[in-house]
Structures are given as C-alpha cells and as structure tokens.
Design an enzyme around this catalytic site. Structure first.
Site, PDB file in Angstrom:
ATOM      1  CG  ASP A 142      -1.573  -1.340   1.422  1.00 23.74           C
ATOM      2  OD1 ASP A 142      -1.758  -1.277   0.547  1.00 23.74           O
ATOM      3  OD2 ASP A 142      -2.185  -1.665   2.640  1.00 23.74           O
ATOM      4  CD  GLU A 156      -9.114  -2.828  -0.684  1.00 20.47           C
ATOM      5  OE1 GLU A 156      -9.740  -3.041   0.752  1.00 20.47           O
ATOM      6  OE2 GLU A 156      -8.354  -3.730  -1.262  1.00 20.47           O
TER       7      GLU A 156
HETATM    8  O1  FUB Z   1      -2.427  -3.532   3.419  1.00 14.30           O
HETATM    9  C1  FUB Z   1      -4.530  -3.818   4.395  1.00 14.30           C
HETATM   10  C2  FUB Z   1      -5.353  -3.428   3.366  1.00 14.30           C
HETATM   11  O2  FUB Z   1      -4.898  -4.621   2.068  1.00 14.30           O
HETATM   12  C3  FUB Z   1      -5.647  -2.118   2.426  1.00 14.30           C
HETATM   13  O3  FUB Z   1      -6.154  -1.394   3.342  1.00 14.30           O
HETATM   14  C4  FUB Z   1      -6.041  -2.232   0.543  1.00 14.30           C
HETATM   15  O4  FUB Z   1      -6.753  -0.930   0.231  1.00 14.30           O
HETATM   16  C5  FUB Z   1      -5.506  -3.830   1.173  1.00 14.30           C
HETATM   17  O5  FUB Z   1      -3.918  -3.712  -0.322  1.00 14.30           O
END
Ligand code: FUB
Length: 373
Positions: free
Chosen positions: A67, A276
């Site tokens: 991320d 997301e």
């Molecule tokens: O790293 C945990 C979660 O996985 C992140 O918040 C999302 O965007 C995904 O990459």
C-alpha cells in the site's frame, strides 16, 4: 579533380604533439567508436534520469511492505507503506490476515536511488484508541508539520481513521488521542490542491467496512457490500480537511463515479466499481481519482473538473498483480509520472507484499496507458 591539386589517401592530424597519418578506414572506425561511446553515455544518462525497468524489482526486501503512498517533500521521495507481518491469522473476506502493527517510512534520493528505511514511525501500542490492524496509510505536509493518516480498528473492532504528527517526514509520529471525529472505514489518501486546500479521500468495502455505514449508522451485519447489484455502487468518501489538518472541515460527501452517459456505476459492476485504495492526482487542471476494483483486481480511474466529482469513469490502467490486493499511489517528479504499487513477488502470499515503482505513461489527451505488471 581539379588540375594542380593532389588528394592523399590519408589525413594528417596532430595527436599528443605528434603528427599522425589517419586513413579513411581509420576515420570510419573512429566514427563508429564515437557513436558507440555516445550510445553508452546516453544510456547511462537515461538510467540516472529516472528511466525504470519494465519489470521492476521489490524496493524493500528485508521486511514486507504494501500500500505505498509516495510523496515528494523537499525534493526527496518519501514512501509511507503498510508493514506486512506474518501473524498466523487465517485468510478471510474481512482481511483478518492483514494484521499489521506498525509503520516504517522509507526515502529515496531519486527514483532509481537507494531506499532508506527510517525505522518504526508509529506503533499501534502508541495509539491510545487503536486495537489492531494498521492498514494503508498516507501522509501530508503543512506549515512545518508532517501528518500521517492511518486506518486501524478501534477497541470495538470498528475501522476509524487516525492522524499523527511529526516535525520530520520520517517520524516518529505522535498520534492524536482519538480518531478523526466522524471518520470510519479505511485507506485515507490526502490530496493538497494547488490552492493549498487539502482533501481526504477514504473508504473500502468488504473488510474495509464501508458498506456497514451506508445508512449513516454502523451495521455489522453487512459483510461485503449492499448485495444490490442493480443499484448505484457504494462510493468512496471525500471531505476537505480543517486548517489544522486534524479534522474534517465539512460533512463527508460521496465520490460519485459515473459512466460516459452520466449514470452511476452499479454495485454489480465489479470490473469498474470502487472497492478500496483511493488516490487523487491532478494533471493539466483535471482531477484523476484512481482506485482498486478489489475482487476483480484492477486499478481503474475516473476524471473530473472538481476534486469532489462527479468523476467520469475512464477505464482500467493496471492489470492484476500477483496477490489478491492491488493498491497504488501516483507522483510527478521532474516532469515524469510514477506509480508506486505492490505485489507478492518475494513471498508468493497475499498478506506478505512488497512495494515497487514504475513509470506511468499517458497519451496526448492525458489518458493513462495500461500497465501489465
Ligand atoms: O493492507 C491492508 C489492505 O489491503 C489495504 O488497506 C487495502 O487497500 C489492501 O491493499
């Protein structure tokens, strides 16, 4: 040939104080040597000038990172990633296996440069309100202070977004005693516009819990999405940040994504709808909202003339990486654009990721070219 003039099969040049006969063949050879030397110099120069390989290698290899939110502060690249660890939590749709406990900050002098790990910048044990799962963070700078925005589950296992401050881009950061009032869900991304106003984009469905807030009240029964495929998809959220960067300065709004006919993308449109990992960048006056499509594993983007949208869907720009999640950030450096992202090259396991960077290319109209990782 004119009468009285003679031509010779050689030229005389002065080399190191001595006259040297140089034949035509030698000149041709020297030209070739010159061309080769020029090509070598050019290619070295190009590599220093931020040309990156098409198949990038992990930027960090001694710990797992994911991320990556990249920023340029004081002319230097800083990366704010998640720090993946093996916590032996079984994989589930809620992302319980992403059980991270702290953040490290990394810096690079240039895009090809050495990556420096500045150590632990914030630990969950130092966040008074947080219980577990320090997920994808972001950072911002204003008036001599650096701000780290991060999602974590509170003591009741509800995702909230926190903020922590430091006088250094590398931390250590000191967390505010409570999460940002009115915050929920995950993946904050802070964008500071050219007029100095800062906006926070956030949200993520499934394990990111965005669907649980769709009535305004938390409803733990909604595990993945609304299960209404023919209704508008759940939207990411946006709010302008207060002058002190610690609060929302206005009620949270939907980041609406519409198709070319102005119709909202639908919940069942898993290839295109927001899941997301929001990011915002501005290119030639246009706002580019980019995100992950989650269970279809693409990076997609939509554009608008306003940081609030509505954003018109433009397409996907990165095919699935190895590992379930895909998450990115985009920065400009010396007139070129770069994308930071992750895959699982080092571990082969979805919850143990590694960050990478590569160039982001565009067409003349600003359209982002497809990346095949
Ligand atoms: O790293 C945990 C979660 O996985 C992140 O918040 C999302 O965007 C995904 O990459």
């Amino acid at each position: 040939m004119r009468a009285g003039l003679r031509t010779y099969p050689y030229t005389i040049i002065n080399y190191g104080g001595q006259d040297v006969r140089v034949t035509k063949n030698m000149i041709t050879l020297n030209k070739l040597t010159f061309v080769i030397a020029a090509l070598v110099v050019l290619s070295v120069e190009r590599s220093l000038c931020q040309n990156l390989p098409d198949k990038p290698k992990p930027l960090v290899t001694d710990i797992y990172t994911a991320d990556p939110s990249a920023h340029i502060f004081n002319g230097k690249i800083y990366i704010y990633p998640s720090h993946d660890i093996e916590a032996n939590v079984p994989q589930d749709d809620e992302g319980g296996h992403f059980n991270m406990r702290d953040y490290h900050v990394f810096s690079m002098d240039n895009i090809n440069g050495k990556v420096t790990d500045h150590g632990v910048a914030l630990d969950v044990k130092d966040v008074p309100w947080a219980g577990r799962q320090m997920w994808a963070p972001d950072a911002a700078y204003k008036n001599g202070t650096y701000y780290l925005y991060f999602p974590a589950k509170d003591k009741k296992d509800v995702f909230r977004i926190g903020v922590a401050t430091s006088k250094s881009p590398t931390g250590p950061f000191k967390a505010e005693p409570a999460p940002i009032p009115g915050s929920y869900s995950i993946d904050p991304a802070v964008f500071t516009d050219t007029d100095g106003k800062a906006y926070i984009y956030f949200g993520g469905i499934w394990g990111g819990q965005l669907q649980r807030w769709h009535t305004g009240k938390y409803d733990a029964s909604l595990k993945t999405d609304l299960k209404k495929d023919n209704e508008p998809a759940l939207s990411a959220k946006v709010a302008r940040l207060s002058k002190d960067m610690l609060k929302f300065d206005e009620p949270v709004k939907d980041v609406q994504i519409v198709d070319k006919d102005g119709k909202p993308l639908l919940g069942g449109d898993h290839d295109r709808r927001f899941f997301e990992g929001a990011w915002m960048h501005k290119y030639k006056g246009k706002y580019y909202f980019s995100y992950s499509t989650g269970d279809t594993h693409f990076l997609a983007y939509a554009t608008s003339n306003s940081p609030y949208g509505p954003f018109t869907y433009q397409g996907t720009f990165m095919k699935p990486v190895t590992g379930w999640t895909t998450h990115h950030s985009i920065i400009e450096l010396n007139g070129k654009w770069y994308i930071f992202y992750h895959d699982v090259e080092l571990s082969g396991q979805t919850h143990l990721r590694n960050i990478k960077v590569r160039e982001l290319k565009r067409g003349a109209d600003g359209a982002i070219e497809m990346i095949t990782p």
